[in-house]
Design a protein around this motif. Structure first.
Motif, short mmCIF file in Angstrom:
data_model
loop_
_atom_site.label_atom_id
_atom_site.label_comp_id
_atom_site.label_asym_id
_atom_site.label_seq_id
_atom_site.Cartn_x
_atom_site.Cartn_y
_atom_site.Cartn_z
N MET A 1 1.45 35.26 -2.19
CA MET A 1 2.80 34.79 -2.07
C MET A 1 3.75 35.55 -2.99
O MET A 1 4.88 35.80 -2.62
N ILE A 2 3.30 35.93 -4.16
CA ILE A 2 4.14 36.68 -5.09
C ILE A 2 4.56 38.00 -4.46
O ILE A 2 5.71 38.42 -4.61
N GLY A 3 3.65 38.63 -3.74
CA GLY A 3 3.94 39.92 -3.13
C GLY A 3 5.10 39.86 -2.16
O GLY A 3 5.97 40.74 -2.15
N LYS A 4 5.11 38.84 -1.34
CA LYS A 4 6.21 38.69 -0.37
C LYS A 4 7.54 38.50 -1.09
O LYS A 4 8.57 39.03 -0.68
N ASN A 5 7.51 37.75 -2.18
CA ASN A 5 8.72 37.53 -2.97
C ASN A 5 9.24 38.83 -3.56
O ASN A 5 10.44 39.11 -3.52
N ILE A 6 8.33 39.62 -4.10
CA ILE A 6 8.72 40.91 -4.68
C ILE A 6 9.32 41.79 -3.59
O ILE A 6 10.37 42.40 -3.79
N SER A 7 8.67 41.82 -2.45
CA SER A 7 9.16 42.64 -1.33
C SER A 7 10.56 42.19 -0.90
O SER A 7 11.46 43.03 -0.71
N ALA B 1 10.08 42.68 -12.64
CA ALA B 1 11.22 41.77 -12.81
C ALA B 1 12.39 42.48 -13.49
O ALA B 1 13.54 42.31 -13.09
N SER B 2 12.10 43.29 -14.47
CA SER B 2 13.14 44.01 -15.20
C SER B 2 13.90 44.96 -14.29
O SER B 2 15.14 44.98 -14.28
N VAL B 3 13.18 45.73 -13.49
CA VAL B 3 13.82 46.69 -12.58
C VAL B 3 14.60 45.95 -11.49
O VAL B 3 15.68 46.38 -11.10
N LEU B 4 14.07 44.85 -11.01
CA LEU B 4 14.75 44.09 -9.95
C LEU B 4 15.86 43.21 -10.50
O LEU B 4 16.55 42.52 -9.75
N ASN B 5 16.00 43.21 -11.83
CA ASN B 5 17.06 42.47 -12.51
C ASN B 5 16.98 40.96 -12.26
O ASN B 5 17.97 40.30 -11.97
N LYS C 1 10.54 34.27 -14.84
CA LYS C 1 10.48 32.88 -14.40
C LYS C 1 11.02 32.75 -12.97
O LYS C 1 10.44 32.06 -12.13
N THR C 2 12.12 33.43 -12.69
CA THR C 2 12.71 33.39 -11.35
C THR C 2 11.77 34.03 -10.33
O THR C 2 11.58 33.50 -9.24
N LEU C 3 11.19 35.16 -10.70
CA LEU C 3 10.28 35.85 -9.79
C LEU C 3 9.08 34.97 -9.43
O LEU C 3 8.68 34.90 -8.29
N LEU C 4 8.55 34.26 -10.40
CA LEU C 4 7.40 33.38 -10.15
C LEU C 4 7.82 32.06 -9.52
O LEU C 4 7.08 31.50 -8.72
N LYS C 5 9.00 31.56 -9.87
CA LYS C 5 9.47 30.28 -9.35
C LYS C 5 9.61 30.32 -7.83
O LYS C 5 9.31 29.35 -7.15
N ILE C 6 10.06 31.43 -7.32
CA ILE C 6 10.22 31.55 -5.88
C ILE C 6 8.89 31.28 -5.20
O ILE C 6 8.81 30.57 -4.23
N SER C 7 7.83 31.82 -5.76
CA SER C 7 6.50 31.62 -5.20
C SER C 7 6.11 30.15 -5.24
O SER C 7 5.59 29.60 -4.29
N ILE C 8 6.39 29.51 -6.36
CA ILE C 8 6.06 28.10 -6.53
C ILE C 8 6.85 27.26 -5.52
O ILE C 8 6.32 26.35 -4.89
#
Length: 113
Positions: free
Chosen positions: A1-7, A51-55, A59-66
């Protein structure tokens, strides 16, 4: 799930996979594996760099997955509830008959908040 969020976030930010790779210093193939959920547990260090590069903060990057997982769990609960109604012999048309009970439950829930 994290991968889709990053994408999704990467695309929203207008980065190609190659650009994200260059900016994070993480190989394109490794990032691709993360986005396709072939690598499901990237290290915290890798996640922080992404997360740094995507600004976005980590917590936000992981929260989306949750949030997505919570929504899927809730949808499953509703589907299970509908299945139980069907098993008990209640069909879609009869649900309107129970609207009064549902409205009372809604009123009661709002009252106790």
């Amino acid at each position: 799930m994290i991968g889709k969020n990053i994408s999704n976030i990467r695309k929203q930010r207008g980065f190609t996979l190659s650009e994200l790779s260059e900016r994070t210093g993480i190989s394109k193939s490794y990032l691709s594996n993360i986005e396709r959920d072939l690598k499901q547990n990237p290290s915290i260090h890798v996640m922080e760099r992404i997360a740094s590069v995507l600004n976005v903060d980590l917590k936000t990057l992981l929260k989306i997955s949750i949030d997505v997982e919570s929504k899927q769990h809730l949808e499953k609960e509703w589907m299970d509830f509908i299945s139980e109604l069907e098993k008990s012999g209640i069909d879609k048309a009869q649900i309107q008959d129970y609207k009064i009970v549902i409205e009372f439950m809604k009123w009661h829930n709002e009252k106790i908040k």
